[in-house]
Structure formats: structure tokens, C-alpha cells
Design an enzyme around this catalytic site. Structure first.
Site, PDB file in Angstrom:
ATOM      1  N   LYS A 210       0.990  -1.115  -0.074  1.00 29.95           N
ATOM      2  CA  LYS A 210       0.281   0.104  -0.366  1.00 29.95           C
ATOM      3  C   LYS A 210       1.157   1.194  -0.558  1.00 29.95           C
ATOM      4  CE  LYS A 210      -2.453   2.825   2.713  1.00 29.95           C
ATOM      5  NZ  LYS A 210      -4.386   2.293   3.637  1.00 29.95           N
ATOM      6  N   GLU A 216      10.890  -4.856   4.311  1.00 33.57           N
ATOM      7  CA  GLU A 216      10.369  -6.050   4.227  1.00 33.57           C
ATOM      8  C   GLU A 216      10.009  -6.873   2.562  1.00 33.57           C
ATOM      9  OE1 GLU A 216       9.166  -5.187   6.771  1.00 33.57           O
ATOM     10  OE2 GLU A 216       8.331  -6.680   8.505  1.00 33.57           O
ATOM     11  N   GLY A 272      -4.535  -1.346   4.745  1.00 36.66           N
ATOM     12  CA  GLY A 272      -4.270  -2.626   4.273  1.00 36.66           C
ATOM     13  C   GLY A 272      -4.441  -4.000   4.522  1.00 36.66           C
ATOM     14  N   ARG A 273      -5.508  -4.074   5.828  1.00 38.85           N
ATOM     15  CA  ARG A 273      -5.529  -5.296   6.222  1.00 38.85           C
ATOM     16  C   ARG A 273      -6.954  -5.411   5.479  1.00 38.85           C
ATOM     17  NH1 ARG A 273      -5.181  -2.322   9.996  1.00 38.85           N
ATOM     18  NH2 ARG A 273      -6.486  -1.496  11.560  1.00 38.85           N
ATOM     19  N   GLU A 358      -5.251  -6.243  14.595  1.00 39.90           N
ATOM     20  CA  GLU A 358      -4.737  -5.493  14.102  1.00 39.90           C
ATOM     21  C   GLU A 358      -5.401  -4.171  14.299  1.00 39.90           C
ATOM     22  OE1 GLU A 358      -1.015  -4.167  11.241  1.00 39.90           O
ATOM     23  OE2 GLU A 358      -2.437  -4.597  10.112  1.00 39.90           O
ATOM     24  N   HIS A 389      -6.203 -33.661  17.540  1.00 38.34           N
ATOM     25  CA  HIS A 389      -5.276 -34.137  17.834  1.00 38.34           C
ATOM     26  C   HIS A 389      -3.523 -33.184  18.523  1.00 38.34           C
ATOM     27  CE1 HIS A 389      -6.781 -37.936  15.773  1.00 38.34           C
ATOM     28  NE2 HIS A 389      -7.411 -36.638  15.516  1.00 38.34           N
ATOM     29  N   LYS A 500       9.130  -1.431  14.559  1.00 32.59           N
ATOM     30  CA  LYS A 500       9.097  -0.594  13.724  1.00 32.59           C
ATOM     31  C   LYS A 500      11.096  -0.189  13.774  1.00 32.59           C
ATOM     32  CE  LYS A 500       5.999  -0.837  10.277  1.00 32.59           C
ATOM     33  NZ  LYS A 500       4.872  -0.217   9.579  1.00 32.59           N
TER      34      LYS A 500
END
Ligand code: F6P
Length: 531
Positions: A210, A216, A272-273, A358, A389, A500
Site C-alpha cells: 500500500k 521487508e 492494508g488488512r 491489528e 490431535h 519498526k
């Protein structure tokens, strides 16, 4: 009218719920069923092809009435209208929150402003259609003239999780001639081992960001650029046909060198999400085709209309949100589990972690006050039957209250009757066993199952693109409703900034070690001995 002095704890409903949580301490869900013959019918509803059964919850009729009253006493309805109208409800970033506009149709839009916005959205989606079709039909060529066989989506958070989940959930419809890869982590092993398996001549990289500033993503993109140079001798590959940008910051993408025609833009008011519905969803459209991508948008729109029009007590996102508030604010639950009985939905818990945590992991009210009540729950989970399990032991016999969402498709054309019957039988068996429990045989207290463990069951007719879209929009709106009732801004994410900044500080070659905390200093000392 929105109440500007609102706090949920000041409402009559909140006080009544507090009281009920103190007096109704021995509620047994099974007894509620005994007392209410029509409980299963009354506490279940449809929205499109989604069916929610919320009858297996620790909720008496008194509690339910007060939860509905809480929604009515809150600013939910005005807040909901403000979001759909495009008011800047993300006040800390002065932004509108309009991801729902990405799936709206002209008939939904009341103002000329909304219609103009819709025209821009349609143009942006048209670019997604054209590009995805060219890649799918082999007419998008790499620099040596070959068709694309591999698409690498480089992005993180919302620029990764939504498209990755959708591509996996809807893999039944994916085109076999094109492989989609997702690179998010800055862990070099991920991108280097992925690229090592690919042919650069037939690889297309989509830089999904965005902001186009994410550390990263930019480092991974640089590694991809180096790879094109090393393998094909292609210098500045970002200016070539091998690189596409998906971004709300076209100027940053242009400055990076991506050519204008290869920048697929979306608006700043898409969080963004919440961005898989925008050009960030290019990899989805390449994988399943633009018409199925459009079906996904149509399913989400169906849920938007349900959320806007259904009465509060028949409103699926509102119902799920209120149940979460009951457990988190009144019964002390810290977490909530999401268990899809469908291996293709294995990424749903991670996706919902970002969406929910978030959005609602906040402790400051809209008025800037520190909040004294619980907000967003810890979201976790994995697929059934695998989880049975692994961690179901704790769900059945542990000491913590963990409300669960069980999710499944009634029909699955990728499976067969035998498997699907066993899969769904397990899910229904678990939710029933968790609710009913079982007393221990004489002298074997370890075989006691307390029961009374609450759950929702969400059934989709099938895992179609449309139902998948509706499911994701359902959770988006659930998160919104909770944020409204808690009086927090669900649309910013300032919490991620400090970490960050600290990481950047530590990466500075001129780092002053003396300024570090003692533990971090010691860790550096240890690593320096090894490297
Ligand atoms: O750091 C959190 C975050 O801003 C998320 O909200 C977002 O989805 C992710 O980083 C990636 O951001 P971008 O799409 O701008 O690269």
C-alpha cells in the site's frame, strides 16, 4: 445521532450484563436447550449461503436481550452509516474507511460523490481484469518473449495474507499453468529458495505494498531485482515487463522505476488488512480468473447489504460481535479460536489474526482516553480435524474459557462423500461434546469432561468464490461492530510503529550500543561471539 461522550461501561446494558454475569454463574447450555424448545431454530440464521448456528453459547435469553440492548445503546448504527458514507472515521489518520466501496454496485450508491468514486474503482478493477487475463492467456510476455508461468507476490501483512488465503481457499478454481508464490518474510531463506526454483524468463513479480515503503517488501524486491540481473543479465528489472506494482502510492512506485502502465493503483481509504478486494488481489484474479474474483466481490457485497439492512438481532456480524463481547468483557475469556474444517482454509486463522488483532488490539478510546475494559481478543486456531490431535485436549479439559468458531462447507466437490462425511461428522461431534461434556466413571476423575464450552457453527453451502467473499466480509464487519461498541478506532495500527523504529535503530551502522537495554546488549554480545 452519535453520542460523543459514549463509553460502553456507562450504558445500562453494560451494568445489567455485569450483574447477569455475577448471578447467572451456573448456566448450563444444555439446560438452556431443555428450557427453550425452539432454541436451535431461534438462535440460527441465514445470510445468503452462509448459515450461523449460535445456539451452543453460554447465553440465556436475559443475557441475549441485554447484548442487543448494548448494541442499541452504542453508536454502532451511526458509526456504520458513517463508514459506508465515507466519513473519515479513521480519525488518527484522517481517512475514510471504504473497502466496502470496492465491491459496491451503482445501485447501492446514494450520492454523486459515491458514484464518481465507483467509476474510479471500476477503472482500477478493469486494469486488474486486463492484466490478469493477459497473464492467464499467455499474452503477457517476459523480456525474452516467453509467457508467464510463475507469479511472485512480494508483500507483507494485508498485502500478503488476504491474497494468499484466497488463492489457497479457492484453489479448486486455480489455473494449473500458472503457479502463484507469496513472499512476505524478510527471512532471506524464503525468497532465495523460492527464486532458485523459478525460471526468470517466465516469472512475473508483483510488488504489493500500500505504502511502497515497507522494509521487508523493499528488501525482498531488491533481492528479486538482483536475481533477474544475475540470471538474465537484466539490469534495472523494475523497469521491465517482469515487475508490476500494486499500491496506493503510485508516486513511490514510479520513483522506484516501475512504468506507469504497470502500476495498479488503489485508494488510500482501503486499509492494508482490507485490501484483498483491490488491485492487491491481482494474484487472486490471475489464479482463479477475473470473473470468479468478481464473484468473490459479489459475495462480500451481499454481506455488506445484510450488515446494513438486517435488524440488529438478525444481523450475523452483529450477533458474532456481541457474543465475543460477552465472553471477553463479562466472562473473562482472553482468546477465541477459529477452526475451519477444510484444509484449503488453513490460512484463515492467520488472516483473521491480522484483521482482528491489528484492528481491535487498542487501549485508547476515540476521545483519547485510556480504556479500562478488555478490547480485541487473541485470535488463534488451525484446521480440524488436525487440531483435534493437537490442542483440543485443552479445549475439552483445560481451565480456560475459549469460545470457538467452527467453519465448514456443507458440500465439497474436491472431496468425496466418504471423506466429507467423516470431516463434518468430526466437527459436529466436537461442538456437541464440548457443550455436553461427560461425567467421569467412578474412580477415574481424569476422564471428567466439564462440558459447557461454547461455540458457533458457520456453514457455507460450498466453498465458492462468492461464499468465501461473504465469509471474509462477515468477519470484517464483526470486527467493526466490536470496535464501535468498544469505542476504539479499528482502522489505524500505531502499535506496530514502535517496534519498526526500534529495529531500524538497531540496524543503524552507527548504533550506540551504550544506549541499548541490558538484555539486548547481552544478546548482541552473544551473537558477536558466534558470527
Ligand atoms: O506494519 C503493519 C502494516 O502497516 C499493515 O497494516 C500492512 O498490511 C502491512 O504493514 C504492509 O504494509 P504495506 O502494504 O504498506 O507494505
Amino acid at each position: 445521532m452519535s453520542n460523543t461522550n459514549y463509553s460502553p461501561t456507562d450504558t445500562v446494558a453494560w451494568r445489567n450484563l455485569k450483574h447477569l454475569s455475577q448471578v447467572e454463574t451456573d448456566t448450563r447450555i444444555t439446560e438452556l436447550f431443555d428450557a427453550e424448545v425452539d432454541r436451535a431454530q431461534r438462535m440460527s440464521l441465514h445470510a445468503g449461503e452462509l448459515f450461523l448456528d449460535y445456539s451452543k453459547n453460554l447465553v440465556s435469553q436475559n443475557v441475549w436481550q441485554e447484548l442487543i440492548a448494548l448494541a442499541n445503546e452504542s453508536n454502532l448504527l451511526t458509526h456504520r452509516d458513517a463508514m459506508f458514507c465515507g466519513d473519515p472515521i479513521n480519525h488518527t489518520e484522517n481517512r475514510a474507511v471504504l473497502h466496502a466501496a470496492l465491491r459496491s454496485e451503482p445501485s447501492d450508491l446514494k450520492t454523486s460523490e459515491a458514484q464518481d468514486r465507483n467509476a474510479i474503482i471500476k477503472k482500477q478493477l478493469e486494469q486488474v481484469r486486463q492484466l490478469s487475463e493477459k497473464v492467464r492467456n499467455g499474452s503477457w510476455h517476459g523480456s525474452t518473449g516467453k509467457s508467464i508461468t510463475d507469479v511472485v507476490n512480494i508483500g507483507i501483512g494485508g498485502s500478503d495474507l488476504g491474497p494468499k488465503l484466497a488463492c489457497s481457499a479457492l484453489s479448486e478454481f486455480s489455473l494449473s499453468s500458472i503457479n502463484i508464490h507469496f513472499i512476505a518474510n524478510v527471512d532471506g531463506a524464503e525468497i532465495l529458495t523460492t527464486l532458485a526454483k523459478l525460471d526468470p524468463e517466465t516469472t512475473l513479480v508483483a510488488i504489493a505494498s500500500k505504502t511502497f515503503t515497507t522494509q521487508e517488501t523493499l528488501l525482498n524486491a531488491k533481492t528479486a531485482l538482483d536475481w533477474f540481473e544475475e540470471t538474465l543479465g537484466l539490469k534495472n528489472a523494475q523497469t521491465s515487463v517482469h515487475f508490476i506494482a500494486l499500491t496506493a502510492s503510485p508516486s513511490n512506485a514510479l520513483a522506484y522505476g516501475i512504468s506507469q502502465s504497470q502500476i495498479l493503483e488503489f485508494a488510500e481509504w482501503v486499509g492494508g488488512r482490507y485490501s484483498l478486494w483491490s488491485s492487491i488481489g491481482l494474484s487472486i484474479a490471475i489464479s482463479i480468473g477475473f470473473s470468479r474474483f468478481s464473484e468473490m466481490l459479489a459475495g462480500a457485497r451481499e454481506m455488506d447489504l445484510h450488515f446494513q439492512n438486517a435488524p440488529i438481532d438478525q444481523n450475523m456480524p452483529v450477533i458474532m460481535a456481541l457474543l465475543g463481547i460477552w465472553y471477553g468483557n463479562f466472562l473473562g475469556a482472553q482468546s477465541t479460536a477459529v477452526i475451519p474444517y477444510c484444509e484449503r482454509m488453513q490460512l484463515l486463522p492467520s488472516y483473521l489474526q491480522q484483521l482482528d488483532m491489528e484492528s481491535n488490539g487498542k487501549a485508547t478510546s476515540l476521545e483519547g482516553q485510556t480504556i479500562t475494559y478488555n478490547t480485541g481478543a487473541i485470535v488463534w486456531g488451525q484446521t480440524g480435524t488436525n487440531g483435534q490431535h493437537a490442542f483440543f485436549q485443552l479445549l475439552h479439559q483445560g481451565t480456560r474459557l475459549v469460545p470457538i468458531d467452527f467453519i465448514a462447507a456443507v458440500k465439497d466437490s474436491l472431496s468425496n462423500n466418504e471423506h466429507h462425511r467423516v470431516l463434518i461428522g468430526n466437527m459436529l461431534g466436537q461442538s456437541s461434546a464440548l457443550m455436553k461434556g461427560q461425567s467421569a466413571p467412578e474412580g477415574q476423575p481424569h476422564r471428567h469432561y466439564a462440558g459447557n464450552k461454547p461455540s458457533n457453527t458457520l456453514l457455507m453451502n460450498s466453498l465458492s468464490a462468492k461464499n468465501f467473499g461473504a465469509l471474509i466480509a462477515l468477519y470484517e464487519h464483526k470486527v467493526f461492530v466490536q470496535g464501535s461498541i468498544w469505542n476504539i478506532n479499528s482502522f489505524d495500527q500505531w502499535g506496530v510503529e514502535l517496534g519498526k523504529n526500534m529495529a531500524n535503530k538497531l540496524l543503524d551502522p552507527d548504533l550506540d550500543y551504550g544506549s541499548l537495554d541490558a538484555s539486548t546488549k547481552n544478546l548482541f554480545k552473544h551473537m558477536n561471539k558466534i558470527t
